[in-house]
Design an enzyme around this catalytic site. Structure first.
Site, mmCIF file in Angstrom:
data_model
loop_
_atom_site.group_PDB
_atom_site.id
_atom_site.type_symbol
_atom_site.label_atom_id
_atom_site.label_comp_id
_atom_site.label_asym_id
_atom_site.label_seq_id
_atom_site.Cartn_x
_atom_site.Cartn_y
_atom_site.Cartn_z
ATOM 1 N N HIS A 218 0.828 -1.208 0.000
ATOM 2 C CA HIS A 218 0.000 0.000 0.000
ATOM 3 C C HIS A 218 0.867 1.265 0.000
ATOM 4 O O HIS A 218 1.914 1.279 -0.595
ATOM 5 C CB HIS A 218 -1.017 -0.046 1.137
ATOM 6 C CG HIS A 218 -1.822 -1.313 1.100
ATOM 7 N ND1 HIS A 218 -2.836 -1.525 0.200
ATOM 8 C CD2 HIS A 218 -1.717 -2.460 1.822
ATOM 9 C CE1 HIS A 218 -3.331 -2.740 0.367
ATOM 10 N NE2 HIS A 218 -2.665 -3.331 1.344
ATOM 11 N N GLU B 278 -2.383 -0.029 7.735
ATOM 12 C CA GLU B 278 -1.523 -1.104 7.232
ATOM 13 C C GLU B 278 -0.278 -0.560 6.541
ATOM 14 O O GLU B 278 0.815 -1.095 6.719
ATOM 15 C CB GLU B 278 -2.329 -1.978 6.263
ATOM 16 C CG GLU B 278 -1.540 -3.119 5.660
ATOM 17 C CD GLU B 278 -2.348 -3.961 4.692
ATOM 18 O OE1 GLU B 278 -1.786 -4.940 4.181
ATOM 19 O OE2 GLU B 278 -3.539 -3.656 4.438
ATOM 20 N N GLU C 145 1.373 -11.778 5.108
ATOM 21 C CA GLU C 145 0.360 -11.093 5.917
ATOM 22 C C GLU C 145 0.787 -11.261 7.375
ATOM 23 O O GLU C 145 0.616 -12.323 7.971
ATOM 24 C CB GLU C 145 -1.027 -11.716 5.696
ATOM 25 C CG GLU C 145 -1.546 -11.588 4.276
ATOM 26 C CD GLU C 145 -2.195 -10.256 3.976
ATOM 27 O OE1 GLU C 145 -2.054 -9.314 4.787
ATOM 28 O OE2 GLU C 145 -2.854 -10.148 2.925
ATOM 29 N N HIS D 10 2.618 -7.109 4.223
ATOM 30 C CA HIS D 10 1.277 -6.581 4.468
ATOM 31 C C HIS D 10 0.808 -6.959 5.868
ATOM 32 O O HIS D 10 1.479 -7.691 6.587
ATOM 33 C CB HIS D 10 0.287 -7.182 3.455
ATOM 34 C CG HIS D 10 0.479 -6.682 2.068
ATOM 35 N ND1 HIS D 10 -0.344 -5.760 1.490
ATOM 36 C CD2 HIS D 10 1.407 -6.997 1.122
ATOM 37 C CE1 HIS D 10 0.063 -5.511 0.256
ATOM 38 N NE2 HIS D 10 1.131 -6.255 0.011
#
Length: 177
Positions: free
Chosen positions: A10, A24, A142, A77
């Site tokens: 992101h 995040e 993640e 992430h």
């Protein structure tokens, strides 16, 4: 020595998952910079898709990784779920769980599990650009659920150990090559 492309998820106007003010993109950047520093201290060359709060498309990030001829691509992430505190743990996504990407994903997950995260496994996701348009083994890690308080507490209290776990998983894969 190997070149590892580190991709903080992101950025810029795309915060990724958000929970109680936590974004995040901020966690991903902080972790990515810490992981990259550990890799560099261990003789691995690192290319970052971003080092500041900017946004680039996943296509652009995959193109950058390919252009610098990275040996591995690691996108960092935080996960999220429909409801707070619904799920917990780490998951690593790959295009194909066999070969070097699968080895890299398993090496990272097992080390994050040792830090205290629940291991949600390695899962194939063929529709993610950073996994299907990169010309090198690629993973999307993640690192816990951003909307799970226990995962945030673990990340915050043991940040250096989490970064070290991800870096050690990468190093184990690089050194096995």
């Amino acid at each position: 020595m190997a070149l590892v492309v580190i991709d903080p998820g992101h950025g810029g106007g795309n915060p990724g998952a958000v929970y109680m003010g936590r974004q995040e993109k901020d966690d991903a950047l902080a972790l990515s910079l810490a992981v990259g520093q550990i890799l560099e201290e261990n003789g691995v060359n690192v290319y970052y898709t971003r080092t500041t709060d900017i946004y680039e498309s996943p296509e652009r990030k995959a193109q950058e990784g390919n252009a610098v001829k990275g040996d591995y691509f690691v996108s960092i992430h935080r996960n999220s779920s429909p409801y707070p505190n619904q799920y917990t743990g780490v998951e690593t996504l790959v295009y194909n769980q066999y070969g070097r990407a699968g080895m890299l994903a398993n090496n990272i997950n097992s080390r994050l599990e040792a830090v205290g995260f629940e291991n949600q496994g390695v899962n194939e996701r063929t529709n993610l650009v950073v996994l299907n348009q990169t010309q090198m083994p690629a993973v999307l890690v993640e690192v816990g659920f951003i909307n799970t308080d226990a995962d945030n507490q673990l990340l915050d209290e043991r940040f250096d150990e989490v970064a070290r776990a991800i870096a050690d998983g990468i190093l184990a894969t690089v050194w096995a090559a």
